[in-house]
Design a protein around this motif. Structure first.
Motif, PDB file in Angstrom:
ATOM      1  N   THR A   1       0.740  -1.240  -0.022  1.00 13.31           N
ATOM      2  CA  THR A   1      -0.445   0.445  -0.358  1.00 13.31           C
ATOM      3  C   THR A   1       0.487   1.504  -0.201  1.00 13.31           C
ATOM      4  N   VAL A   2       0.688   2.253  -0.583  1.00 12.66           N
ATOM      5  CA  VAL A   2       1.531   3.513  -1.376  1.00 12.66           C
ATOM      6  C   VAL A   2       0.592   4.448  -0.566  1.00 12.66           C
ATOM      7  N   GLU A   3       0.962   5.591   0.456  1.00 15.02           N
ATOM      8  CA  GLU A   3      -0.003   6.863   0.660  1.00 15.02           C
ATOM      9  C   GLU A   3       0.588   7.935   0.852  1.00 15.02           C
ATOM     10  N   ARG A   4       0.191   8.574   0.031  1.00 10.38           N
ATOM     11  CA  ARG A   4       1.047  10.075  -0.090  1.00 10.38           C
ATOM     12  C   ARG A   4       0.298  11.043  -0.020  1.00 10.38           C
ATOM     13  N   THR A   5       0.772  11.966   0.981  1.00  8.21           N
ATOM     14  CA  THR A   5      -0.023  13.130   1.373  1.00  8.21           C
ATOM     15  C   THR A   5       0.718  13.728   1.292  1.00  8.21           C
ATOM     16  N   ASP A   6       0.783  15.614   1.230  1.00  6.76           N
ATOM     17  CA  ASP A   6       1.094  16.486   1.082  1.00  6.76           C
ATOM     18  C   ASP A   6       2.497  16.565   1.242  1.00  6.76           C
ATOM     19  N   HIS A   7       3.707  15.603   2.022  1.00  4.53           N
ATOM     20  CA  HIS A   7       4.479  16.315   2.694  1.00  4.53           C
ATOM     21  C   HIS A   7       5.426  14.837   3.029  1.00  4.53           C
ATOM     22  N   SER A   8       4.501  13.736   2.566  1.00  5.11           N
ATOM     23  CA  SER A   8       5.167  12.362   2.634  1.00  5.11           C
ATOM     24  C   SER A   8       4.747  10.922   1.970  1.00  5.11           C
ATOM     25  N   VAL A   9       5.832   9.678   1.746  1.00  5.18           N
ATOM     26  CA  VAL A   9       5.202   8.609   1.249  1.00  5.18           C
ATOM     27  C   VAL A   9       4.907   8.105   2.478  1.00  5.18           C
ATOM     28  N   LEU A  10       4.167   7.225   2.012  1.00  2.94           N
ATOM     29  CA  LEU A  10       4.234   5.639   3.461  1.00  2.94           C
ATOM     30  C   LEU A  10       3.858   4.089   2.905  1.00  2.94           C
ATOM     31  N   VAL A  11       4.820   3.134   2.661  1.00  2.00           N
ATOM     32  CA  VAL A  11       4.862   2.252   1.690  1.00  2.00           C
ATOM     33  C   VAL A  11       4.400   1.399   2.756  1.00  2.00           C
ATOM     34  N   THR A  12       3.828   0.791   3.244  1.00  2.00           N
ATOM     35  CA  THR A  12       3.710  -0.945   3.890  1.00  2.00           C
ATOM     36  C   THR A  12       3.287  -2.185   3.138  1.00  2.00           C
ATOM     37  N   TYR A  13       4.123  -3.193   3.512  1.00  2.60           N
ATOM     38  CA  TYR A  13       4.346  -4.370   2.917  1.00  2.60           C
ATOM     39  C   TYR A  13       3.347  -5.067   3.884  1.00  2.60           C
TER      40      TYR A  13
ATOM     41  N   LEU B   1       9.234 -14.362  14.984  1.00  4.05           N
ATOM     42  CA  LEU B   1       7.593 -13.415  15.472  1.00  4.05           C
ATOM     43  C   LEU B   1       7.872 -12.138  13.913  1.00  4.05           C
ATOM     44  N   PRO B   2       6.051 -12.064  13.376  1.00  5.13           N
ATOM     45  CA  PRO B   2       5.784 -11.345  12.625  1.00  5.13           C
ATOM     46  C   PRO B   2       6.215 -10.228  12.436  1.00  5.13           C
ATOM     47  N   MET B   3       6.872  -9.953  11.374  1.00  4.79           N
ATOM     48  CA  MET B   3       7.467  -8.541  10.965  1.00  4.79           C
ATOM     49  C   MET B   3       6.268  -7.746  10.506  1.00  4.79           C
ATOM     50  N   LEU B   4       6.546  -6.143  11.115  1.00  2.49           N
ATOM     51  CA  LEU B   4       5.786  -5.463   9.883  1.00  2.49           C
ATOM     52  C   LEU B   4       6.928  -4.627   9.299  1.00  2.49           C
ATOM     53  N   HIS B   5       6.917  -4.121   8.569  1.00  2.00           N
ATOM     54  CA  HIS B   5       7.757  -3.361   7.421  1.00  2.00           C
ATOM     55  C   HIS B   5       7.467  -2.147   7.287  1.00  2.00           C
ATOM     56  N   THR B   6       7.608  -0.718   6.822  1.00  2.00           N
ATOM     57  CA  THR B   6       6.911   0.213   6.553  1.00  2.00           C
ATOM     58  C   THR B   6       7.859   1.058   6.277  1.00  2.00           C
ATOM     59  N   ASP B   7       7.771   1.729   5.034  1.00  2.00           N
ATOM     60  CA  ASP B   7       9.409   3.329   4.147  1.00  2.00           C
ATOM     61  C   ASP B   7       8.114   4.117   4.454  1.00  2.00           C
ATOM     62  N   LYS B   8       8.921   4.986   4.979  1.00  2.00           N
ATOM     63  CA  LYS B   8       8.506   6.270   4.898  1.00  2.00           C
ATOM     64  C   LYS B   8       9.375   7.616   4.302  1.00  2.00           C
ATOM     65  N   PHE B   9       8.498   8.103   2.980  1.00  2.00           N
ATOM     66  CA  PHE B   9       9.466   9.401   2.535  1.00  2.00           C
ATOM     67  C   PHE B   9       9.161  10.666   3.670  1.00  2.00           C
ATOM     68  N   TYR B  10      10.324  11.287   3.582  1.00  2.00           N
ATOM     69  CA  TYR B  10       9.379  12.896   4.264  1.00  2.00           C
ATOM     70  C   TYR B  10       9.997  13.745   3.690  1.00  2.00           C
ATOM     71  N   MET B  11       9.167  14.653   3.017  1.00  2.00           N
ATOM     72  CA  MET B  11      10.200  16.289   2.370  1.00  2.00           C
ATOM     73  C   MET B  11      11.045  16.768   2.884  1.00  2.00           C
TER      74      MET B  11
ATOM     75  N   ARG C   1      -2.794   0.865  -4.036  1.00  2.00           N
ATOM     76  CA  ARG C   1      -2.611  -0.640  -3.986  1.00  2.00           C
ATOM     77  C   ARG C   1      -2.251  -1.653  -4.888  1.00  2.00           C
ATOM     78  N   MET C   2      -1.328  -2.543  -5.047  1.00  2.00           N
ATOM     79  CA  MET C   2      -0.567  -2.945  -6.075  1.00  2.00           C
ATOM     80  C   MET C   2       0.401  -4.264  -5.658  1.00  2.00           C
ATOM     81  N   ASP C   3       0.646  -5.051  -6.180  1.00  2.00           N
ATOM     82  CA  ASP C   3       1.852  -6.177  -5.508  1.00  2.00           C
ATOM     83  C   ASP C   3       2.803  -5.929  -6.830  1.00  2.00           C
TER      84      ASP C   3
END
Ligand code: FES
Ligand SMILES: [Fe+2]
Length: 352
Positions: free
Chosen positions: A190-202, A221-231, A347-349
């Motif tokens: 899932t990729v979510e863009r705001t006016d100053h960031s891009v958040l990616v959740t796998y 343990l299950p792993m949550l991986h998120t990547d975030k870009f901040y302007m 959302r994409m694969d």
């Protein structure tokens, strides 16, 4: 005299940029840096506050970063012109026995500075006062966390670097065997863009991140991986295990030197319980090796970009986050008086 790069950077200038590790700026002498194409000298004045000013003597352009710091001032190495922390030239030795200050004021451009999270930050806005805080580097000194910085020079520009730091598909090629190996798995994203960031959740709780996993996540343990870009220039990659008892965070803030050269300050922070004691010794050489692999591939892409430019890229669903980062940065760089790109969720694969 604003550099061409700073002049052409539009709103990208209106941020704090990391110019040094705090420990690199002492009272003993100045250090020279280049940010957005401008030569800057950093030094500590009386009271230890960091001063950033144009690295250029008003007399004959000798570099002040090669001079001396004394009595809360900085002196030029060539003929000794001396400047105070406000950039005022207060002494010209050849003007008299005491080098009295000349009648007319001669003054160098200074930049607002502040120190936070172990970094020296410089405000690069042109004729604007700081209107926001620097990026808060996560867990630089939080209880239960270990943390260290790595400073790395890349031969590529900021946009391509932040994309690399958030890019998953390259890991199985560039970091093969070190970080991830190709497993022909589908990764719902899932990729979510705001006016100053891009958040990616796998959505990939069973992802494996190489042999470090034994240290980071011994119980699997299950792993949550998120990547975030901040302007405009920072990425944060989080790996959180199970109930958040353990976590590993990589935060990289990019300081543009020129269009094709960038200094990156990477904070590695980790919370691994008792394993923190082992991680302190094991993680620095490991993360240095992985970053070095990115340095090499970014140099390879950089050479291609210098020849071909970046106007003919081809994008697939795995590049969705890159396209959104480019949209935000291009909007800010244009300096246009328009609204930022619309917030959106996609959302994409893709496959690794
Ligand atoms: S060039 Fe700096 S004092 Fe002459
Ligand atoms: Fe990488």
């Amino acid at each position: 005299m604003v550099s061409k790069m700073r002049q052409a950077s539009g709103r990208l200038t209106e941020y704090w940029y990391a110019a040094a590790l705090s420990e690199e700026v002492s009272t003993k002498g100045p250090v020279g840096r280049v940010v957005l194409g401008e030569m800057i000298v950093l030094w500590r004045a009386a009271g230890r506050q960091v001063v950033a000013m144009r690295d250029r003597c008003l007399h004959r352009n000798a570099l002040l970063s090669e001079g001396d710091v004394f009595d809360g001032c900085i002196g030029c190495p060539y003929h000794g012109w001396t400047y105070d922390s406000g950039g005022r030239c207060i002494n010209i030795p050849s003007e008299g026995a005491n080098g009295e200050a000349p009648a007319e004021e001669r003054r160098l451009e200074t930049y607002p500075t502040l120190e936070r999270d172990g970094l020296v930050w410089v405000w690069m806005g042109i004729g604007t006062e700081p209107d926001k805080a620097p990026f808060a580097m996560p867990h630089h000194a939080s209880p239960g966390w270990g943390a260290y910085y790595m400073k790395t020079r890349f031969q590529n520009g900021v946009t391509n670097l932040v994309e690399n730091f958030m890019d998953v598909p390259h890991t199985v090629f560039v970091h093969k065997g070190w970080f991830r190996s190709r497993s022909r798995k589908r990764v719902p994203t899932t990729v979510e863009r705001t006016d100053h960031s891009v958040l990616v959740t796998y959505d990939q709780p069973r992802d494996s991140i190489g042999f470090t996993e034994k240290l980071l996540n011994p119980k699997g343990l299950p792993m949550l991986h998120t990547d975030k870009f901040y302007m405009p220039n920072t990425t944060r990659v989080d790996y959180v295990f199970g109930d958040e008892a353990r976590a590993f965070v990589i935060t990289s803030t990019c300081t543009p030197i020129s269009e094709h050269e960038t200094e990156v300050y990477t904070l590695i922070s980790y919370k691994l319980g008792l394993a923190n004691l082992v991680a302190r010794f094991f993680l620095p050489p490991y993360t240095r090796k992985v970053i070095q692999q990115d340095v090499e591939i970014m140099e390879v892409q950089g050479r291609g970009l210098r020849h071909y430019g970046d106007t003919e890229f081809t994008s697939t669903p795995a590049d969705t986050l890159h396209v959104h980062i480019e949209a935000l940065r291009q909007w800010a760089e244009s300096g246009a008086d328009t609204a930022p790109p619309e917030p959106m969720v996609e959302r994409m694969d893709f496959w690794i």
